[in-house]
Design a protein around this motif. Sequence first.
Motif, mmCIF file in Angstrom:
data_model
loop_
_atom_site.group_PDB
_atom_site.id
_atom_site.type_symbol
_atom_site.label_atom_id
_atom_site.label_comp_id
_atom_site.label_asym_id
_atom_site.label_seq_id
_atom_site.Cartn_x
_atom_site.Cartn_y
_atom_site.Cartn_z
ATOM 1 N N LEU A 1 0.825 -1.205 0.000
ATOM 2 C CA LEU A 1 0.000 0.000 0.000
ATOM 3 C C LEU A 1 0.862 1.259 0.000
ATOM 4 O O LEU A 1 0.548 2.239 -0.682
ATOM 5 N N ARG A 2 1.961 1.239 0.749
ATOM 6 C CA ARG A 2 2.862 2.392 0.800
ATOM 7 C C ARG A 2 3.509 2.636 -0.555
ATOM 8 O O ARG A 2 3.585 3.766 -1.029
ATOM 9 N N ILE A 3 3.953 1.566 -1.211
ATOM 10 C CA ILE A 3 4.568 1.693 -2.535
ATOM 11 C C ILE A 3 3.564 2.243 -3.534
ATOM 12 O O ILE A 3 3.883 3.125 -4.342
ATOM 13 N N GLU A 4 2.332 1.737 -3.492
ATOM 14 C CA GLU A 4 1.289 2.238 -4.395
ATOM 15 C C GLU A 4 1.040 3.718 -4.172
ATOM 16 O O GLU A 4 0.873 4.481 -5.125
ATOM 17 N N ARG A 5 1.030 4.143 -2.915
ATOM 18 C CA ARG A 5 0.796 5.559 -2.598
ATOM 19 C C ARG A 5 1.942 6.429 -3.120
ATOM 20 O O ARG A 5 1.712 7.502 -3.673
ATOM 21 N N VAL A 6 3.160 5.972 -2.964
ATOM 22 C CA VAL A 6 4.322 6.709 -3.476
ATOM 23 C C VAL A 6 4.237 6.826 -4.988
ATOM 24 O O VAL A 6 4.496 7.892 -5.565
ATOM 25 N N GLN A 7 3.854 5.761 -5.660
ATOM 26 C CA GLN A 7 3.722 5.803 -7.116
ATOM 27 C C GLN A 7 2.634 6.773 -7.547
ATOM 28 O O GLN A 7 2.799 7.512 -8.515
ATOM 29 N N GLU A 8 1.520 6.815 -6.826
ATOM 30 C CA GLU A 8 0.443 7.768 -7.116
ATOM 31 C C GLU A 8 0.952 9.200 -6.982
ATOM 32 O O GLU A 8 0.695 10.043 -7.855
#
Length: 70
Positions: A58-65
């Motif tokens: 979830l953290r990686i997805e948020r950083v990518q967003e």
Amino acid sequence: MSTLERLVHAGTRLVAERGYSSVTVGEIEEAVGLVPRRGGLYKHFESKTALVEEALTLRIERVQELRHQA
């Protein structure tokens, strides 16, 4: 916030504060208002490791967003 989200949030916070090995599943459950050691976490995750993996995903997805927005 769903129970799953609360587990991820509490698990992430506790692991960041004390380290993975120092945090028990019961402590994570208790932090979100579940009865410790009654299997509440296991209704959402296979293990404490699976919870941490989900938190990282979830953290990686948020950083990518955020990267795409910049």
